[in-house]
Scaffold this motif. Structure first.
Motif, mmCIF file in Angstrom:
data_model
loop_
_atom_site.group_PDB
_atom_site.id
_atom_site.type_symbol
_atom_site.label_atom_id
_atom_site.label_comp_id
_atom_site.label_asym_id
_atom_site.label_seq_id
_atom_site.Cartn_x
_atom_site.Cartn_y
_atom_site.Cartn_z
ATOM 1 N N LYS A 115 48.207 2.714 29.895
ATOM 2 C CA LYS A 115 48.531 3.116 31.270
ATOM 3 C C LYS A 115 48.942 4.584 31.318
ATOM 4 O O LYS A 115 48.545 5.329 32.223
ATOM 5 C CB LYS A 115 49.650 2.243 31.833
ATOM 6 C CG LYS A 115 50.098 2.631 33.236
ATOM 7 C CD LYS A 115 51.213 1.731 33.716
ATOM 8 C CE LYS A 115 51.693 2.157 35.111
ATOM 9 N NZ LYS A 115 52.284 3.501 35.126
ATOM 10 N N THR A 116 49.737 5.006 30.331
ATOM 11 C CA THR A 116 50.160 6.407 30.290
ATOM 12 C C THR A 116 48.961 7.337 30.240
ATOM 13 O O THR A 116 48.868 8.310 31.006
ATOM 14 C CB THR A 116 51.060 6.656 29.065
ATOM 15 O OG1 THR A 116 52.256 5.899 29.197
ATOM 16 C CG2 THR A 116 51.403 8.132 28.933
ATOM 17 N N ARG A 119 46.374 6.542 33.511
ATOM 18 C CA ARG A 119 46.841 6.695 34.885
ATOM 19 C C ARG A 119 47.865 7.822 35.057
ATOM 20 O O ARG A 119 47.771 8.621 35.984
ATOM 21 C CB ARG A 119 47.452 5.371 35.371
ATOM 22 C CG ARG A 119 46.471 4.218 35.392
ATOM 23 C CD ARG A 119 47.150 2.943 35.895
ATOM 24 N NE ARG A 119 46.267 1.793 35.779
ATOM 25 C CZ ARG A 119 46.621 0.532 36.096
ATOM 26 N NH1 ARG A 119 47.852 0.287 36.525
ATOM 27 N NH2 ARG A 119 45.757 -0.457 35.963
ATOM 28 N N ASP A 120 48.838 7.867 34.161
ATOM 29 C CA ASP A 120 49.936 8.828 34.342
ATOM 30 C C ASP A 120 49.541 10.253 33.986
ATOM 31 O O ASP A 120 50.003 11.202 34.625
ATOM 32 C CB ASP A 120 51.155 8.405 33.516
ATOM 33 C CG ASP A 120 51.694 7.039 33.934
ATOM 34 O OD1 ASP A 120 51.324 6.560 35.025
ATOM 35 O OD2 ASP A 120 52.468 6.445 33.159
ATOM 36 N N TRP A 121 48.727 10.397 32.943
ATOM 37 C CA TRP A 121 48.299 11.735 32.552
ATOM 38 C C TRP A 121 47.055 12.098 33.365
ATOM 39 O O TRP A 121 45.923 11.979 32.883
ATOM 40 C CB TRP A 121 48.008 11.794 31.055
ATOM 41 C CG TRP A 121 49.241 11.681 30.204
ATOM 42 C CD1 TRP A 121 50.537 11.665 30.622
ATOM 43 C CD2 TRP A 121 49.272 11.559 28.779
ATOM 44 N NE1 TRP A 121 51.385 11.560 29.554
ATOM 45 C CE2 TRP A 121 50.647 11.483 28.411
ATOM 46 C CE3 TRP A 121 48.294 11.519 27.799
ATOM 47 C CZ2 TRP A 121 51.046 11.362 27.076
ATOM 48 C CZ3 TRP A 121 48.686 11.401 26.466
ATOM 49 C CH2 TRP A 121 50.058 11.326 26.111
ATOM 50 N N THR A 122 47.262 12.539 34.564
ATOM 51 C CA THR A 122 46.145 12.761 35.479
ATOM 52 C C THR A 122 45.224 13.896 35.048
ATOM 53 O O THR A 122 44.085 13.989 35.505
ATOM 54 C CB THR A 122 46.671 13.049 36.898
ATOM 55 O OG1 THR A 122 47.569 14.164 36.851
ATOM 56 C CG2 THR A 122 47.411 11.838 37.446
ATOM 57 N N ASP A 123 45.709 14.780 34.179
ATOM 58 C CA ASP A 123 44.862 15.880 33.726
ATOM 59 C C ASP A 123 43.985 15.499 32.541
ATOM 60 O O ASP A 123 43.163 16.292 32.094
ATOM 61 C CB ASP A 123 45.724 17.091 33.355
ATOM 62 C CG ASP A 123 46.666 16.791 32.197
ATOM 63 O OD1 ASP A 123 47.193 15.663 32.146
ATOM 64 O OD2 ASP A 123 46.887 17.686 31.356
ATOM 65 N N ALA A 125 41.015 13.704 31.570
ATOM 66 C CA ALA A 125 39.843 13.071 32.175
ATOM 67 C C ALA A 125 39.275 11.970 31.301
ATOM 68 O O ALA A 125 38.776 10.961 31.796
ATOM 69 C CB ALA A 125 38.769 14.126 32.438
ATOM 70 N N HIS A 158 38.869 3.712 28.275
ATOM 71 C CA HIS A 158 39.048 5.088 28.717
ATOM 72 C C HIS A 158 38.088 6.034 28.010
ATOM 73 O O HIS A 158 37.583 6.983 28.623
ATOM 74 C CB HIS A 158 40.493 5.530 28.460
ATOM 75 C CG HIS A 158 40.869 6.765 29.208
ATOM 76 N ND1 HIS A 158 40.725 6.888 30.571
ATOM 77 C CD2 HIS A 158 41.394 7.936 28.786
ATOM 78 C CE1 HIS A 158 41.145 8.086 30.953
ATOM 79 N NE2 HIS A 158 41.555 8.741 29.891
#
Length: 333
Positions: A115-116, A119-123, A125, A158
């Protein structure tokens, strides 16, 4: 084209050859702590002439992750400090260095880490390369929740967002045990043998690479398993090889292996991490998806004692289905 390489090819040569395939990639490596082979691998990547964009250091011990990140940051004058998006404070750099708490024996920790990253690390890709090398060896029986089954699930989902995704599964010792489909848990510990358990886990690593290549190769994923050579590290600090080497040889004979178990021939860490680099970045491996790699080359099953049960596609599918049952989730792409 890069290579071919030999066991004595220095990692500097491989990194120079493969620099275009390393440049600006995001690489997640498990089991990173100061002094480990995984640390030496990521440290070597920071010296590459065309460096990666981001190194994600995954491990279960926040203090060791912090130490590894700080050591990497201070090892190059090109590094500059800036706030980390992780819950752990750490240095980042021109090459983004990020610690990620990940305990592979806990499904909750695995899902939280996924999840980190996702989702959380939006930068971030995508993860371009996953080097799955965290392990334990020759330890007493210990029950740990869900036993770490399915540990690649979130990361593999991912990694497929990358243009040229790759997964490397570090594996050695598979000849000590095949997958015990009827009793994978050793009778809840009653019939536990530490070396057969280690062997089963390494067979599982190889079969997982076979499964990933079979299921996701059509979507561009390259998955390989690899043997780095016999290297003295902290993972074996609790083992008395004067005793345990005899136990391993006995199990090997009981398994009916026709190629004799040879005494350990230790190699330098630089040799091992050269195989890391080859497996993680060499474009020629696209034509050998699911392969077992050692000495910075694809293994020859007839000469390198690779057991047929560890590369069998039917065995790989059985393990995949067992893993889905154990984690209570089916994985479809």
């Amino acid at each position: 084209m890069p290579g071919p390489y030999s066991p004595n090819t220095p990692i500097t040569t491989i990194l120079t050859d493969l620099a275009p395939h390393i440049h600006h990639k995001t690489i997640l490596t498990t089991g990173v702590s100061p002094g480990s082979l995984d640390y030496q691998f990521v440290a070597a990547l920071t010296t590459c002439s065309s460096p990666p964009a981001r190194l994600i250091l995954a491990g279960r011990n926040p203090a060791r992750l912090n130490a590894a990140a700080s050591a990497l940051s201070s090892s190059s004058s090109s590094f500059a400090s800036s706030p980390s998006p992780s819950s752990i404070s750490a240095s980042t750099s021109a090459i983004g260095i990020r610690p990620l708490v990940l305990d592979l024996s806990s499904q909750a920790s695995i899902r939280a880490a996924a999840k980190t990253v996702m989702r959380d690390w939006t930068d971030v890709a995508a993860i371009d390369v996953l080097v799955n090398s965290a392990a334990v060896m020759g330890i007493p029986y210990a029950r740990s929740g869900e036993e770490g089954w399915g540990k690649l699930t979130g990361a593999t989902n991912h990694v497929l967002a990358a243009r040229d995704p790759r997964v490397g599964m570090v594996s050695h010792g598979h000849r000590l045990e095949r997958i015990r489909f009827g009793d994978w848990g050793f009778g809840d510990g009653e019939t536990y043998d530490k070396w057969r358990a280690y062997g089963q886990s390494k067979t599982a690593n190889i079969l997982t690479a076979v499964s990933l290549a079979e299921k996701l190769g059509g979507k561009g994923l390259v998955a390989v398993s690899l043997h780095l050579g016999v290297i003295a590290t902290n993972i074996e600090s609790h083992i008395d090889w004067n005793i345990e080497s005899k136990a391993i040889e006995t199990i090997d004979k009981e398994n009916g292996n026709t190629v004799p178990w040879e005494p350990f021939h230790y190699v330098e860490p630089a040799i091992g991490i050269a195989t890391y680099a080859h497996a993680a970045f060499d474009p020629t491996l696209k034509g050998c998806n699911g392969a077992y790699v050692l000495d910075a080359r694809v293994a020859d099953p007839s000469k390198d004692a690779v057991q047929q049960y560890a590369t069998d596609k039917e065995e790989a599918e059985r393990l995949w289905e067992l893993t889905e049952k154990l984690v209570g989730q089916e994985f479809r792409w």
